[in-house]
Design an enzyme around this catalytic site. Structure first.
Site: not given
Ligand code: 5RP
Length: 218
Positions: A30, A81-83, A96, A103
């Protein structure tokens, strides 16, 4: 600001990390969705993107951003990317959204990994967020037993198949004091495709959004 607004603030700050004329590595989730939407506004300044999931590819394509494959390039300047969690050494739990394998592949060919997060993702020790492990379907039971031996409580992510046709075990109850060692150990289990620890190749830059603004940490 709510959590989604913080995610958006971090994501839009990441647009400044993108180099003109480059191919951008794009993560999943997201937070990254806000980044993709922002990237659309500067699509004429980039060559295109390498995506880490079918979901991100779809969103990029809908914005008219050209998609490249890893067969076409050797290295990309930056991966955004997020985490799910990030510690003080910029080691992360990711996956998640279940896109951890692609990734990790895109991150591996990127010169810089820029992590975009809201402040709730920052932790002292990784492991409160269940660690995603992608497994070959026939190996799920066997891998689960190994994960229990390592002190975790794996749970199959119900009704979920990865973009690679595999399953995800979410491992609860791990307190990960040595993320590099744990990532390496998990990689040795036969049947594991990837684990969601990004420690051997962590982030290089963290854009962390809180009520006070977006802080750029190195
Ligand atoms: C997807 C990931 C996302 O970066 C992680 O889950 C964070 O998600 P979000 O930005 O929705 O909080 O690793 O595989």
């Amino acid at each position: 600001m709510n959590q989604d607004e913080l995610k958006k603030a971090a994501a839009l700050a990441a647009l400044k990390e993108v180099e003109d004329g480059s191919i951008v590595g794009v993560g999943t989730g997201s937070t990254v969705n806000h980044f993709i939407d922002g990237l659309a506004g500067m699509r004429d300044r980039i060559r295109g993107a390498i995506s880490s999931s079918e979901a991100s590819s779809k969103r990029l394509a809908a914005h008219g951003i050209k998609l490249f494959s890893l067969d076409e390039i050797e290295e990309i300047p930056v991966y955004i990317d997020g985490a799910d969690e990030i510690d003080g050494h910029f080691c992360m739990i990711k996956g998640g959204g279940g896109a951890l394998t692609r990734e990790k592949i895109v991150a591996a060919v990127s010169r810089r990994f820029v992590c975009i997060c809201d402040a709730s993702k920052q932790v002292a020790t990784l492991g409160k967020f269940p660690l995603p492990v992608e497994v070959i379907p026939m190996a799920a039971a066997q891998v689960s037993r190994e994960l229990v031996r390592l002190g975790g409580s794996p749970r199959l992510r119900e009704g979920f198949v990865t973009d690679n046709g595999n399953l995800i075990l979410d491992v609860h109850g791990l307190s990960i004091s040595d993320p590099v060692a744990m990532e390496t150990t998990l990689n040795q289990i036969v049947g594991v495709v990837t684990n969601g620890l990004f420690a051997r190749r962590g982030a290089d830059v963290l854009l962390l959004a809180s009520a006070g603004g977006v802080e750029r940490q190195l």
